[in-house]
Design an enzyme around this catalytic site. Sequence first.
Site, mmCIF file in Angstrom:
data_model
loop_
_atom_site.group_PDB
_atom_site.id
_atom_site.type_symbol
_atom_site.label_atom_id
_atom_site.label_comp_id
_atom_site.label_asym_id
_atom_site.label_seq_id
_atom_site.Cartn_x
_atom_site.Cartn_y
_atom_site.Cartn_z
ATOM 1 N N LYS A 34 0.857 -1.204 0.000
ATOM 2 C CA LYS A 34 0.000 0.000 0.000
ATOM 3 C C LYS A 34 0.886 1.245 0.000
ATOM 4 O O LYS A 34 2.118 1.144 0.150
ATOM 5 C CB LYS A 34 -0.897 -0.022 1.237
ATOM 6 C CG LYS A 34 -0.121 0.079 2.555
ATOM 7 C CD LYS A 34 -1.010 -0.149 3.770
ATOM 8 C CE LYS A 34 -0.202 -0.102 5.040
ATOM 9 N NZ LYS A 34 -0.973 -0.498 6.223
ATOM 10 N N ARG A 129 -10.294 0.553 14.985
ATOM 11 C CA ARG A 129 -10.179 1.223 13.696
ATOM 12 C C ARG A 129 -11.153 0.518 12.756
ATOM 13 O O ARG A 129 -12.276 0.958 12.600
ATOM 14 C CB ARG A 129 -8.723 1.177 13.220
ATOM 15 C CG ARG A 129 -8.421 2.144 12.102
ATOM 16 C CD ARG A 129 -6.939 2.218 11.778
ATOM 17 N NE ARG A 129 -6.400 0.941 11.275
ATOM 18 C CZ ARG A 129 -5.145 0.779 10.850
ATOM 19 N NH1 ARG A 129 -4.300 1.793 10.872
ATOM 20 N NH2 ARG A 129 -4.722 -0.389 10.397
ATOM 21 N N TYR A 251 16.364 29.851 7.040
ATOM 22 C CA TYR A 251 15.129 30.447 7.541
ATOM 23 C C TYR A 251 15.086 30.433 9.067
ATOM 24 O O TYR A 251 15.428 29.425 9.696
ATOM 25 C CB TYR A 251 13.908 29.685 7.013
ATOM 26 C CG TYR A 251 13.635 29.917 5.549
ATOM 27 C CD1 TYR A 251 13.340 31.195 5.058
ATOM 28 C CD2 TYR A 251 13.660 28.857 4.651
ATOM 29 C CE1 TYR A 251 13.083 31.391 3.710
ATOM 30 C CE2 TYR A 251 13.392 29.042 3.298
ATOM 31 C CZ TYR A 251 13.107 30.326 2.840
ATOM 32 O OH TYR A 251 12.846 30.516 1.511
ATOM 33 N N MET A 299 12.401 24.275 1.382
ATOM 34 C CA MET A 299 11.627 23.498 0.418
ATOM 35 C C MET A 299 12.529 22.644 -0.478
ATOM 36 O O MET A 299 12.231 21.483 -0.757
ATOM 37 C CB MET A 299 10.768 24.443 -0.434
ATOM 38 C CG MET A 299 9.876 23.725 -1.430
ATOM 39 S SD MET A 299 8.974 24.867 -2.476
ATOM 40 C CE MET A 299 7.689 25.416 -1.361
HETATM 41 C C1 PLP Z 1 -0.199 -1.516 6.872
HETATM 42 C C2 PLP Z 1 -0.737 -2.786 7.374
HETATM 43 C C3 PLP Z 1 0.108 -3.879 7.626
HETATM 44 C C4 PLP Z 1 1.613 -3.782 7.547
HETATM 45 O O1 PLP Z 1 2.102 -3.191 8.730
HETATM 46 P P1 PLP Z 1 3.674 -2.998 8.986
HETATM 47 O O2 PLP Z 1 3.752 -2.426 10.344
HETATM 48 O O3 PLP Z 1 4.155 -2.055 7.942
HETATM 49 O O4 PLP Z 1 4.279 -4.349 8.857
HETATM 50 C C5 PLP Z 1 -0.484 -5.085 7.977
HETATM 51 N N1 PLP Z 1 -1.836 -5.190 8.111
HETATM 52 C C6 PLP Z 1 -2.663 -4.152 7.917
HETATM 53 C C7 PLP Z 1 -4.119 -4.322 8.105
HETATM 54 C C8 PLP Z 1 -2.145 -2.917 7.553
HETATM 55 O O5 PLP Z 1 -2.978 -1.880 7.377
#
Ligand code: PLP
Length: 355
Positions: A34, A129, A251, A299
């Site tokens: 992802k 969640r 800055y 930046m």
């Molecule tokens: C992002 C995610 C993972 C991976 O988690 P890591 O800490 O990067 O290994 C596994 N399961 C779910 C549901 C996630 O959203």
Amino acid sequence: MRPILATINLPALRHNLGVVKASAPNSKVMAVIKANGYGHGALVAAQGLSAADGFAVLELDKAIALRQAGYKQDILMLEGLFTEDELAQAAQLDLSLVVHDFRQLEMLKAAVLAKPLSIFLKLNTGMNRLGFAPKDFTLACQRLRSCANVAGITLMTHFATADESAGIAEPFAIFQCVTADFDYPRSLANSAAILHYPQTHMQWVRPGIMLYGATPVSGTTAASFGLKPAMGLASEIIAVQHLQAGDSLGYGNQFTASRKTRVGIVACGYADGYPRHAPNGTPIAVAGQLTQTVGRVSMDMLFADITDIPAANIGSAVELWGTQVPVDAVAEASGTVGYELLCALAPRVPVKVID
Ligand SMILES: *Cc1c(COP(=O)(O)O)cnc(C)c1O
């Protein structure tokens, strides 16, 4: 050409996948790609992780791209699908879906699909969640079982504190208790759980961050788990400034020299994905030597103290993160985690893939 460059190292991805497999030898691996493969590029990550048993993504177009690229593995949609019309496409592409609430369950029941889908039924074990509440889980599972659109069921949860001292004891006990009556495969472990809690490995592990060679556990190094960084971010010094004691830099005059100081101006800023909150003293390597950033990150540029690196000059190589400067060290100095820095690599940074 502006000298900044991100290098993605496919052998490192393969190596880290090997670490996952060695840690969880009896589990299948759902490589989480992802967030554009945690900033590495979803398809680039898939290429390096092609020996994984499956890929987990969020967006349907990423799943489509993976199928178009020829990947036949399981592809898990981590948040399920969002609209009804996506379901038919998902069936056509042979995707696996998370189902985390009754709305998704009803959508699935109502759909007319060419073939049934594999479902990962998600239990909320306290993270609050996504996922069914324990009291609803049995009902959800029974409904899935009787749904013609369901090809197979995997039971899943996600831990809130696998990377912290609270650990997984409580959510793991909830999961075991709620799912005891169901004989389906299970998927619980993210990277931290893979490394620390073998009892959670079961049939499918879901590693993300460790595949990319950063640590899931703040305060530990990726190297201590045998992981190799898959992304390097490098640039060059494009100007040199000589400060006298009392002179300030950048800055907000965030840095004031207390001695004669040579400063290298590095072609990398927050618009490249480097954290603006990196304070004076964040580790950085110039001409192969470790030193520190000074002044506020702007930046397009930041500052490296090269007083003690006499060989450093315009054109000298700079490593922002990679093999010499772990991304986790930059993250820790900046009050964040390696995850955020890797994901934030900006589209304007050119990428070179090493195979
Ligand atoms: C992002 C995610 C993972 C991976 O988690 P890591 O800490 O990067 O290994 C596994 N399961 C779910 C549901 C996630 O959203």
